[in-house]
Design a protein around this motif. Structure first.
Motif, mmCIF file in Angstrom:
data_model
loop_
_atom_site.group_PDB
_atom_site.id
_atom_site.type_symbol
_atom_site.label_atom_id
_atom_site.label_comp_id
_atom_site.label_asym_id
_atom_site.label_seq_id
_atom_site.Cartn_x
_atom_site.Cartn_y
_atom_site.Cartn_z
ATOM 1 N N ALA A 151 35.163 106.216 64.024
ATOM 2 C CA ALA A 151 33.766 105.759 64.054
ATOM 3 C C ALA A 151 33.259 105.478 62.637
ATOM 4 O O ALA A 151 32.561 104.485 62.404
ATOM 5 N N ASP A 152 33.626 106.366 61.680
ATOM 6 C CA ASP A 152 33.236 106.124 60.280
ATOM 7 C C ASP A 152 33.844 104.818 59.769
ATOM 8 O O ASP A 152 33.189 104.033 59.084
ATOM 9 N N GLY A 153 35.130 104.595 60.101
ATOM 10 C CA GLY A 153 35.802 103.378 59.655
ATOM 11 C C GLY A 153 35.150 102.130 60.231
ATOM 12 O O GLY A 153 34.972 101.125 59.532
ATOM 13 N N ALA A 154 34.777 102.193 61.508
ATOM 14 C CA ALA A 154 34.120 101.038 62.140
ATOM 15 C C ALA A 154 32.761 100.764 61.506
ATOM 16 O O ALA A 154 32.395 99.601 61.274
ATOM 17 N N ALA A 155 32.015 101.825 61.175
ATOM 18 C CA ALA A 155 30.700 101.640 60.545
ATOM 19 C C ALA A 155 30.844 101.017 59.158
ATOM 20 O O ALA A 155 30.079 100.110 58.789
ATOM 21 N N ILE A 156 31.813 101.456 58.392
ATOM 22 C CA ILE A 156 32.039 100.903 57.044
ATOM 23 C C ILE A 156 32.462 99.437 57.157
ATOM 24 O O ILE A 156 32.010 98.582 56.383
ATOM 25 N N LEU A 157 33.336 99.132 58.112
ATOM 26 C CA LEU A 157 33.784 97.752 58.297
ATOM 27 C C LEU A 157 32.622 96.850 58.702
ATOM 28 O O LEU A 157 32.468 95.742 58.160
ATOM 29 N N ASP A 158 31.777 97.301 59.630
ATOM 30 C CA ASP A 158 30.615 96.510 60.039
ATOM 31 C C ASP A 158 29.671 96.247 58.869
ATOM 32 O O ASP A 158 29.151 95.135 58.708
ATOM 33 N N GLU A 159 29.481 97.266 58.032
ATOM 34 C CA GLU A 159 28.603 97.109 56.862
ATOM 35 C C GLU A 159 29.180 96.078 55.893
ATOM 36 O O GLU A 159 28.461 95.219 55.373
ATOM 37 N N ALA A 160 30.501 96.154 55.659
ATOM 38 C CA ALA A 160 31.129 95.206 54.734
ATOM 39 C C ALA A 160 31.082 93.786 55.288
ATOM 40 O O ALA A 160 30.809 92.819 54.551
ATOM 41 N N LEU A 161 31.311 93.627 56.589
ATOM 42 C CA LEU A 161 31.258 92.286 57.191
ATOM 43 C C LEU A 161 29.855 91.715 57.170
ATOM 44 O O LEU A 161 29.662 90.511 56.921
ATOM 45 N N SER A 162 28.848 92.540 57.416
ATOM 46 C CA SER A 162 27.472 92.040 57.368
ATOM 47 C C SER A 162 27.088 91.626 55.941
ATOM 48 O O SER A 162 26.374 90.641 55.749
#
Length: 116
Positions: A96-107
């Motif tokens: 879940a932490d990895g997905a949140a970091i990835l979403d932040e970087a993509l945005s």
């Protein structure tokens, strides 16, 4: 052919004198150590030095720790496999932490217009 007075095969300080020139060797105490592979190592320690004999000694043949008890030598060290940087990151972060970091970087990249 070279000439001279040198004695071949000798060096300064070498000679038949041996112990008489240097004095007697200190009294020694030989201690046996055994590793998990059954190798025996017998280092010697000076008795007068007041040195405490260590509980373990590294086996010169296999590198495992060796102890004074032949029937129960110390266990070999546990060898852990090499970990990659990604393995260490996965230990620290959940999915879940990895997905949140990835979403932040993509945005962030979308806001800059670098990706769609």
């Amino acid at each position: 052919m070279a000439g001279g007075n040198a004695i071949r095969g000798s060096r300064v300080g070498a000679g038949p004198m041996g112990e008489a020139e240097r004095g007697d060797a200190a009294p020694r105490r030989v201690v046996s150590f055994w590793c998990a592979n059954g190798h025996e190592t017998r280092p010697s320690f000076a008795e007068e030095a007041g040195l405490v004999v260590p509980e373990q000694w590294d086996c010169p043949r296999c590198g495992f720790p060796a102890g004074q008890d032949k029937d129960e030598p110390p266990a070999p060290p546990k060898v852990e496999p090499y970990k990659t940087h990604l393995a260490y990151v996965k230990e620290r972060r959940s999915d879940a932490d990895g997905a949140a970091i990835l979403d932040e970087a993509l945005s962030t990249l979308r806001d800059r217009g670098l990706i769609q």
